[in-house]
Write an enzyme that holds these catalytic residues in place. Sequence first.
Site, PDB file in Angstrom:
ATOM      1  N   ASP A  28       0.845  -1.184   0.000  1.00 47.27           N
ATOM      2  CA  ASP A  28       0.000   0.000   0.000  1.00 47.27           C
ATOM      3  C   ASP A  28       0.894   1.253   0.000  1.00 47.27           C
ATOM      4  O   ASP A  28       1.818   1.344  -0.805  1.00 47.27           O
ATOM      5  CB  ASP A  28      -0.960  -0.037   1.199  1.00 47.27           C
ATOM      6  CG  ASP A  28      -2.064   1.006   1.108  1.00 47.27           C
ATOM      7  OD1 ASP A  28      -3.026   0.781   0.352  1.00 47.27           O
ATOM      8  OD2 ASP A  28      -1.958   2.054   1.761  1.00 47.27           O
ATOM      9  N   TYR A  75      -2.071  11.513   2.045  1.00 50.48           N
ATOM     10  CA  TYR A  75      -2.424  11.249   0.644  1.00 50.48           C
ATOM     11  C   TYR A  75      -2.302  12.515  -0.192  1.00 50.48           C
ATOM     12  O   TYR A  75      -1.906  12.463  -1.363  1.00 50.48           O
ATOM     13  CB  TYR A  75      -3.849  10.675   0.570  1.00 50.48           C
ATOM     14  CG  TYR A  75      -3.884   9.176   0.610  1.00 50.48           C
ATOM     15  CD1 TYR A  75      -4.388   8.436  -0.445  1.00 50.48           C
ATOM     16  CD2 TYR A  75      -3.379   8.488   1.711  1.00 50.48           C
ATOM     17  CE1 TYR A  75      -4.417   7.053  -0.413  1.00 50.48           C
ATOM     18  CE2 TYR A  75      -3.405   7.105   1.770  1.00 50.48           C
ATOM     19  CZ  TYR A  75      -3.913   6.387   0.703  1.00 50.48           C
ATOM     20  OH  TYR A  75      -3.921   5.021   0.732  1.00 50.48           O
ATOM     21  N   HIS A 133      -5.095  -7.312  -0.307  1.00 50.94           N
ATOM     22  CA  HIS A 133      -4.352  -6.063  -0.280  1.00 50.94           C
ATOM     23  C   HIS A 133      -3.543  -5.912   1.005  1.00 50.94           C
ATOM     24  O   HIS A 133      -2.421  -5.430   0.984  1.00 50.94           O
ATOM     25  CB  HIS A 133      -5.326  -4.895  -0.429  1.00 50.94           C
ATOM     26  CG  HIS A 133      -4.658  -3.568  -0.535  1.00 50.94           C
ATOM     27  ND1 HIS A 133      -4.032  -3.138  -1.689  1.00 50.94           N
ATOM     28  CD2 HIS A 133      -4.485  -2.575   0.376  1.00 50.94           C
ATOM     29  CE1 HIS A 133      -3.518  -1.931  -1.489  1.00 50.94           C
ATOM     30  NE2 HIS A 133      -3.784  -1.569  -0.243  1.00 50.94           N
TER      31      HIS A 133
END
Length: 400
Positions: A186, A320, A378
């Site tokens: 990730d 982010y 994930h």
Amino acid sequence: MTTLDQRTSHAIRPFTVNFREETIDDLRRRLATTRWPTPELVADRSQGVQLATMRALGQYWRHDYDMRRVQARLNRLPQFTTEIDGVDIHFVHVRSRHRDALPLIMTHGWPGSVIELLDTVGPLTDPTAYGGSAEDAFHLVLPSLPGYGFSAEPAEVGWDLVRTARAWAELMRRLGYDRYVAQGGDVGAGVTDAMGRLGPRGLAGIHTNLLVPALNDPSALPDDTEEEQAALAAIKVFQTSGNGYFVEMATRPETIGYALLDSPAALAAWMIDHDTDAYYKIAGAFVGGTPSGNLTRDNVLDDITTYWLTGTGASTARSYWEAYGPDAPAAGRPPLPDPRVPVGFSTFPGEIWRTPRSWAEKAYPTLNYFGVAQRGGHFAAWEEPELFAAQVRAAFRPLR
């Protein structure tokens, strides 16, 4: 800065988690007064996190979950902090008992934390206890990303993936590791990819389980085979109907931050709505009582509780913007060169897309390991820690 100031700022200090009782009481009060939405009008997750899942999660969190469980888990491990580039970085550091163990720095992602990596500590540092060989042992360093968990929030813009990668290289230097490897999934894959491209002194190789170049520019990858076309189609589905959280945090992190800091139910819903595979596995643990691998109710809530009790919902969202936002300081930076160190990659069946070997070879000319796992998605290290550890051992075995 004086020599004394520099020594003080570079010091590595022991760290212990100690949540205040009033903070835990406040969490319980907020859970008790949650304002629930009406049920979704569809039978799947296409409108978002389902009400039945959130009610079950909230009920368990409030009445059955041990709010100090995460504190106890972390305090059983050696934890430290050190200031790097003006930010106090928290990290777990477990040295193997085996001779010639290889130092490994491993980076979590979002909505994860060091919590998602804790069950890999045993298999990686003491492989003989898990059916492995002493020659596969690692000294393990698990840092919390800036603004995540117990690492401090940056007080200025600029903490993108590259700056974090440089900080990790400095951390390994301070720990006295002159030869080491790095791993990440990730967001952690982005940091690890950047480390490989920067090539800091001492870095011998990297391994990831998310192909960062495919997310950045899938059009640059081969699309001739059925497998490649399926991977491109999966990325398109994610980018058109599954990445709402990504867009919001990359463009308006402060806006969502208000909800993430004010409502534990909002925080939990935001965190479990990452990808289809992971969502249904987590939902199954709470509604059906059937966890997928290590994604149990307690393990999931350990991560969510860490976010809530550290008050890092907004700062994690802000990361982010730093890494992927169109207005981020790094947006106009020239691309980094291909990694000069060996690269290992592992693909897991429940990942957002299944990476073909041809993509890994195209993205990384120095690829020297490609693994195909039988289970996991994930959050591979969290869901299948022993299987994940076996992939990491195999990837770095040629570099010992």
